[in-house]
Every structure is written in C-alpha cells, then in structure tokens.
Design an enzyme around this catalytic site. Sequence first.
Site, mmCIF file in Angstrom:
data_model
loop_
_atom_site.group_PDB
_atom_site.id
_atom_site.type_symbol
_atom_site.label_atom_id
_atom_site.label_comp_id
_atom_site.label_asym_id
_atom_site.label_seq_id
_atom_site.Cartn_x
_atom_site.Cartn_y
_atom_site.Cartn_z
ATOM 1 N N TYR A 117 42.831 -26.808 110.903
ATOM 2 C CA TYR A 117 41.475 -27.105 110.411
ATOM 3 C C TYR A 117 41.421 -26.852 108.909
ATOM 4 O O TYR A 117 41.932 -25.821 108.446
ATOM 5 C CB TYR A 117 40.437 -26.183 111.057
ATOM 6 C CG TYR A 117 39.836 -26.720 112.338
ATOM 7 C CD1 TYR A 117 39.347 -28.024 112.408
ATOM 8 C CD2 TYR A 117 39.742 -25.907 113.457
ATOM 9 C CE1 TYR A 117 38.781 -28.505 113.587
ATOM 10 C CE2 TYR A 117 39.177 -26.381 114.638
ATOM 11 C CZ TYR A 117 38.704 -27.687 114.689
ATOM 12 O OH TYR A 117 38.143 -28.153 115.840
ATOM 13 N N ASP A 156 41.666 -17.777 113.114
ATOM 14 C CA ASP A 156 42.648 -16.702 113.061
ATOM 15 C C ASP A 156 44.053 -17.284 113.157
ATOM 16 O O ASP A 156 44.662 -17.331 114.212
ATOM 17 C CB ASP A 156 42.387 -15.726 114.217
ATOM 18 C CG ASP A 156 43.006 -14.372 113.942
ATOM 19 O OD1 ASP A 156 43.552 -14.183 112.835
ATOM 20 O OD2 ASP A 156 42.942 -13.512 114.836
ATOM 21 N N GLU A 198 30.884 -21.218 108.290
ATOM 22 C CA GLU A 198 32.069 -21.772 108.962
ATOM 23 C C GLU A 198 32.665 -20.742 109.912
ATOM 24 O O GLU A 198 32.368 -19.558 109.825
ATOM 25 C CB GLU A 198 33.159 -22.120 107.919
ATOM 26 C CG GLU A 198 32.706 -23.122 106.886
ATOM 27 C CD GLU A 198 33.734 -23.307 105.768
ATOM 28 O OE1 GLU A 198 34.811 -22.677 105.825
ATOM 29 O OE2 GLU A 198 33.422 -24.072 104.841
ATOM 30 N N LYS A 205 33.114 -10.430 110.008
ATOM 31 C CA LYS A 205 33.988 -10.360 111.184
ATOM 32 C C LYS A 205 33.240 -10.036 112.477
ATOM 33 O O LYS A 205 32.146 -9.492 112.458
ATOM 34 C CB LYS A 205 35.063 -9.309 110.939
ATOM 35 C CG LYS A 205 36.029 -9.720 109.841
ATOM 36 C CD LYS A 205 37.414 -9.266 110.186
ATOM 37 C CE LYS A 205 38.387 -9.606 109.087
ATOM 38 N NZ LYS A 205 39.722 -9.115 109.373
ATOM 39 N N CYS A 237 53.783 0.299 150.896
ATOM 40 C CA CYS A 237 52.460 -0.162 150.481
ATOM 41 C C CYS A 237 51.548 1.035 150.195
ATOM 42 O O CYS A 237 51.402 1.910 151.059
ATOM 43 C CB CYS A 237 51.864 -1.036 151.573
ATOM 44 S SG CYS A 237 50.148 -1.477 151.280
ATOM 45 N N CYS A 277 47.413 -3.808 157.443
ATOM 46 C CA CYS A 277 47.012 -3.293 156.126
ATOM 47 C C CYS A 277 45.531 -3.578 155.862
ATOM 48 O O CYS A 277 45.094 -4.724 155.943
ATOM 49 C CB CYS A 277 47.877 -3.957 155.068
ATOM 50 S SG CYS A 277 47.535 -3.383 153.415
ATOM 51 N N CYS A 296 53.346 -6.425 150.561
ATOM 52 C CA CYS A 296 53.261 -5.515 151.695
ATOM 53 C C CYS A 296 53.573 -6.327 152.952
ATOM 54 O O CYS A 296 53.074 -7.434 153.106
ATOM 55 C CB CYS A 296 51.842 -4.949 151.762
ATOM 56 S SG CYS A 296 51.459 -4.215 153.359
ATOM 57 N N CYS A 303 48.702 0.950 153.096
ATOM 58 C CA CYS A 303 48.925 1.162 154.530
ATOM 59 C C CYS A 303 50.270 1.792 154.873
ATOM 60 O O CYS A 303 50.521 2.087 156.029
ATOM 61 C CB CYS A 303 48.764 -0.150 155.288
ATOM 62 S SG CYS A 303 50.167 -1.264 155.097
ATOM 63 N N LYS A 313 35.766 -18.450 111.087
ATOM 64 C CA LYS A 313 36.941 -17.861 110.431
ATOM 65 C C LYS A 313 38.091 -17.960 111.426
ATOM 66 O O LYS A 313 38.197 -17.171 112.363
ATOM 67 C CB LYS A 313 36.679 -16.418 110.027
ATOM 68 C CG LYS A 313 37.826 -15.839 109.214
ATOM 69 C CD LYS A 313 37.450 -14.531 108.573
ATOM 70 C CE LYS A 313 38.518 -13.936 107.687
ATOM 71 N NZ LYS A 313 39.880 -14.074 108.111
HETATM 72 S S1 IVH Z 1 37.944 -19.510 102.588
HETATM 73 C C1 IVH Z 1 38.485 -18.876 98.295
HETATM 74 N N1 IVH Z 1 37.277 -20.230 105.015
HETATM 75 O O1 IVH Z 1 40.867 -16.158 106.146
HETATM 76 C C2 IVH Z 1 38.272 -18.650 99.719
HETATM 77 N N2 IVH Z 1 39.156 -18.825 104.749
HETATM 78 O O2 IVH Z 1 41.115 -14.204 103.266
HETATM 79 C C3 IVH Z 1 39.479 -18.904 100.497
HETATM 80 N N3 IVH Z 1 40.278 -18.300 106.865
HETATM 81 O O3 IVH Z 1 43.435 -16.499 103.870
HETATM 82 C C4 IVH Z 1 39.335 -18.676 101.946
HETATM 83 N N4 IVH Z 1 38.961 -19.458 108.176
HETATM 84 O O4 IVH Z 1 43.519 -17.978 105.866
HETATM 85 C C5 IVH Z 1 38.125 -19.523 104.266
HETATM 86 N N5 IVH Z 1 36.573 -21.023 107.090
HETATM 87 C C6 IVH Z 1 37.442 -20.305 106.345
HETATM 88 C C7 IVH Z 1 38.500 -19.593 106.901
HETATM 89 C C8 IVH Z 1 39.353 -18.852 106.071
HETATM 90 C C9 IVH Z 1 40.020 -18.695 108.110
HETATM 91 C C10 IVH Z 1 41.386 -17.379 106.509
HETATM 92 C C11 IVH Z 1 42.216 -17.881 105.367
HETATM 93 C C12 IVH Z 1 42.170 -16.801 104.329
HETATM 94 C C13 IVH Z 1 41.590 -15.624 105.068
HETATM 95 C C14 IVH Z 1 40.575 -14.863 104.280
#
Ligand code: IVH
Length: 685
Positions: free
Chosen positions: A237, A125, A121, A328, A422, A446, A440, A425, A123
């Site tokens: 999501y 932010d 999946e 990451k 400027c 220029c 300018c 020039c 991650k």
């Molecule tokens: S799973 C038991 N999946 O990243 C596992 N976390 O510590 C629980 N996050 O606090 C987290 N995308 O806010 C999971 N596809 C994803 C995620 C995700 C973002 C965040 C979440 C969590 C932190 C990881």
Amino acid sequence: MSIPAQAQERADALRELLHHHNYRYYVLDQPEIPDAEYDRLFRELQELEARYPALATPDSPTQRVGGAVLEGFAKVRHQVPMLSIRTETDIEPSGAISFDARVRRELGLQEGEPPVEYVAELKFDGLAISLRYEHGVLVQAATRGDGEVGEDVTQNIRTIGQVPLKLQGAHVPPVLEVRGEVYMRRDDFERLNEQQREKIARGAKNEKTFVNPRNAAAGAVRQLDPAIARQRPLSFYAYGWGEIAGGPAFRTHYEVLQAMKGWGVPVSDRVAIAHGAEDLVKYHQAVGQARDSLPFDIDGVVYKVNSLALQQRMGFVTREPRWAVAHKFPAQEQMTVVESIAVYVGRTGKLTPVAHLKPVFVGGVTVTNATLHNEDEARRKDVRVGDTVIVRRAGDVIPEVVAVVPDKRAHGAKPFAMPHVCPVCGSAVVREEGEVDHRCTGGLFCSAQRKFSILHFAQRRAMDIEGLGEKLVDQMVDQKVIRTLPDLYRLGLSGLVALERMGEKSAQNLLAALEKSKHTTLPRFLYGLGIRHVGESTARDLALHFGGLDAIMDADIERLLEVPDVGPVVAESIHAFFRERHNREVIEQLRACGVHWEEGEPAARAPKPLTGKTVVLTGTLPTLTRDEAKDLLEAAGAKVAGSVSKKTDYVIAGAEAGSKLDKANELGVPVLDEQGLRELLDGRA
Ligand code: IVH
C-alpha cells in the site's frame, strides 16, 4: 555534571541489549522480544541520555534511525530522505486531541478558527519501501535502511503482483518515487508458516517459522535468493512519496494519493479526510473496532495535515515531520510467563497442550491461555513451564505463543512431554503413525468425549435413536442423568420428565425409541461405538468378516489386517479400542441392558448380501453423499452402474432424481430411498 556509576552501568547494559536485539530484528529477522519490550528499553536509554547528555555515545542505538544495510544488496542513496514519524505517547483516543492541539499551536490558530483538515490513514505493519518510477516505469525499489541509504531490493519487489511495473493513465510525472509499506496478509502468513512447519517436519534444515507477518515480509524483501523471495506472498500500500519531478501540481496530500491510485498504485480505501480533533478521534475508534477483521496487521493509525502548504510551513524536528503523527493501538505482542502447561481432551478425544499464562494485555484483550496445538509444536517452540514467552494476538486468530525468550529460561526447566494416559479418564493415549495428534483411547468411557460419543451412538446411521439430539444430550449429561452409554437404557420416565422442555409424551416416545434401538445389527452397533477410522463401510466389512462381536474384540492386529480394506492404521485403532478395559466394560453393560443383534457366519462361509446385484444411484440422498453410498454398496458386494437397464436390480433415488428414475419406473425396476438402501445393506430387504 558527574554521572552516577549506576546510570553509566545501566546505559552500557541497555546499549548492549539494544544492539543485540537490533541485530536479531534487522539482520536475522528473528526477534527475541516483542516490539513493545524493545521500545521500553529504547525509551529507558533515551531518558537516561537526556538526563546525562555525556552518556550519549555516537554508537548508541538512539543515534540512528535503525536498519543496517545488509551485505549482499547494492546500496541506494535516497534522493529525498525516508523519514520517520513521531509516535503519540497517549494511546487513548485523547492522543488525537493532543496532536490537533499541537498542530493548531504551531500554526498559530486561535480558538474559534475553523478546524484543521487532516488525512487519516492506517498504519500498516510491514516495512517501508521506496519505488522509483521514471517515465512511468519501475526502475528501482529500495528499503529505508537508515533513512539516507537503503538497499536495492528491486528484484524482490518486482515479484509483488500489486506493485505496478508500469504506471497507467494520463499525466504520469517523469520522475515519481512512491513510498509505502510492503506487508503480508494474515492468511498468507498463516499459510506460509504452515508450509514452513511441514518443511521442518519433513526434516528440512535451515528452515524456520516466522514470528509475525511483518517479520515474514521483511525476511522476504531482504531475501538474497530471488527464487525464494518469489514464493513469499507480499502485498503493498502506498501512503506517501519522495521525489516528484514534473507532472501535475498538487495542493494536498489526499490529491497525491488519489492521483497515485489513478496511475495504478494500490492505495487503501480507508484513507479518509478528517476535520479537526473530533473526526480524528472518530476515525481512531472506528479503525480500532475494525482492526481484528482487517485481513492484515496494523499497529495504529496515522494523522497527517492535508494541505501541502501547511506541511511546509510546519517543517521538521530532527528527522520527523511536525505535521504527522502515528497513533498506536495496543500492541499485538507482549511478553509474559508460562505458569503451567495443561493438557485438554477434546470431544473427539484429541489431546491439546495449552499454556496457562500470567495474564497479559495483548491486542486489546487480557490473555491467560495460549494453545500449543500438539506435541510437535510445543517441542519445536520448546515452551517450558516458567519460561518467558512472546504472546501474539492478532485478528480473529486465537492467541499464540510465538517464541520463547531464551535468556530468561530458569535453570532446570524441563521440556514438555505429552502424558501417556488421558488426563481426564486415565485410558491409554496413542499417537498414530503419520499423525500429529495424540488421542485418548477411552472413547466410550472418557467423560470429555461423553456427549460426542452418545450423539454418535444415537445417530440415524448407527443405533437410530429417534429424538435423542444434541440439546437433549447436552442437558442429560450436564445434569448427570446419564454418564455412559448404558445409562441410556436405564432411563425411566420420572428421570426424563424432570428435564427441561420434556413432556410426558416426548419422554414416552424417547423410551420407545430406545427400546426399539436395542434390536439392531452388528455393523450399526460397531459403527455406533465411534472407533476411530471405523466408518459405516469398515463396520460392515468387520461384521461380515468375523461374523460376531467377540471375534472382533479378541482379534489381534494380524487377524484384523485380513479384513478387506483394513490397513495398519485402522487395525491398530480397532485393536487399541478393544484393549481398553473401560470400553469393553461399556459394551458388556450395553449387552446386559438388552442391546442385541443377529450374529452371522464369518465371511468365508457367508456371501456378502448384495453379491451379484447391480444398483444405480440417482438424485441427492438425505444423509449420504454419492461416494459414500457407492462405497457402502460395493462393500456389500454390489456393482454400481451408471445407467438403468433391464439388468438393473435396484435404483436408489434421492431428491431431484431425473431420467434414471423415469427409466426405472418404465422398466419396473424396484426403486428405493435411503432408508430402503440401508435395509438392503443390512440384508433386511
Ligand atoms: S508516513 C514522513 N504513513 O510507519 C512520514 N508511515 O515511522 C513518513 N507506516 O517507516 C511515514 N503506515 O514504514 C506513514 N500510513 C502511513 C504508514 C506509515 C505505515 C510505517 C512506515 C514508517 C513508519 C513510521
């Protein structure tokens, strides 16, 4: 074991620092340092405490998951704790291989046994939220808090359009806690910050811009005033769940996500099944490549063992599941130092301050420059030479200094100020009222604006020098064949044929076009000078009003304001342009080269060329929009009518002209094209 004094001191210092940054991050939503820097300090403390366990005090930032409960929100005890996830330390693709190896070892799988099935999946932010549905209805939304107790942010979460208030479809469990991430899209973030900047510019107190989308999202979710929260565009999501009671039985993580999707919960399309390490590495690479083009920030990918039975078998270490890992990507924010601030002049004369940075690897590339946009921005952020700053590079957005680290400012660092002349020039720099940009005023002189001003001068609507296009101008300027406008009229055949792709025939054609352009009109010449705010219509008004160029060049602001449609900003710009000695010299040289026009009487005595004439526009003209054509006609005294009659003096017809053209032909009304219109306006028809 005795603890060395040095270690004790460092641990104390780190704890204090981390407490401070925790507070800035979680309570104020105003971090002073990038996450990567926080992580570094955190790890340093963790390592110290691991080496000298007696150092670990109960109040150490390492002893909690993070996230204080805000005063002001009701507390919510999570039925199922909201866990954290382990981060793979190896950020190379090989990190996926170590995770898979660990999973296989823990499951006791031998070499040769089939690959483990994973779900991969994104991650996201943002910040973790738990949505509790009872009988399909959203009853509560809570932040993670410390994992056990979070904050009740139901009111704010209900404002997120993507979060269903009621689940749809069949077999919805009587109790379902959806867990996922609330985030802000990058475009929404940019728009929000733009609005914030406008508020600040208008003098609003207690407003600020946000460092990044995650911060803006966190601020919105934890905003105590729901009216403000509602104005902040958030998205959501789902990636997991807490309590589920009743409903269908599930075998895999993937099945649950798909079921949630069916019930109307947003689940990313980028969730994928992966078999073994090889697929995980491929996923990591594919997402890494797509990262910049996603509409939101991600800080990595997450791998999870798909089978719920295997997840259960593997269990947890402290508060992190053994069956999942975060892998990451390079951080999108880093700290670096501002080595200098340079001011660049764009092709239209706009001045832009740019911070030159000590090279830093951020968002996957090495960044050495970051724009400070304009003086207001540079002042608002208060970036000074020598400052330590946070640089952010996310998506296709150009790298930006998002904040200064105040503690690290050197004594005596001076605030940034725009130069008065400027840097290219030496002409005067002005900032118009109500404008954010400095410019300018040496437009014709220029060198930064050279190509732009030559192209503008040569265009059809100005001096109409046929054959002098962008490629040729680039070449001539780059090879120093021409420096300023008058050089155009000093070109000889031998100089031209020396250029690339320039045969003798085209060189001769260009020389002929240049020769022809020397005989022009005052409005065209004035427009060609590229004075800011002086378009074709203003150029015509000026020419009509003053009759000759010298009168315009010598007019003071008051006299300029007498011209119809010329307001203070335009008058100021014309005045500044002709006050610049360099510009006057260029004009003198052009005249000396033979550029000429017929000067007329000042307006008081000379009627506009089309006074009393009625004109109808139809179809699409090649370069003018309908509005531009109308403005020009009206400025010349014509009345622009909507339909053709016997009283119509001219019909101006462009492409796809319809019934009006037929009518004109029927009535014998003269029909002109754009060229004819121009001749009419110039009084040449
Ligand atoms: S799973 C038991 N999946 O990243 C596992 N976390 O510590 C629980 N996050 O606090 C987290 N995308 O806010 C999971 N596809 C994803 C995620 C995700 C973002 C965040 C979440 C969590 C932190 C990881």
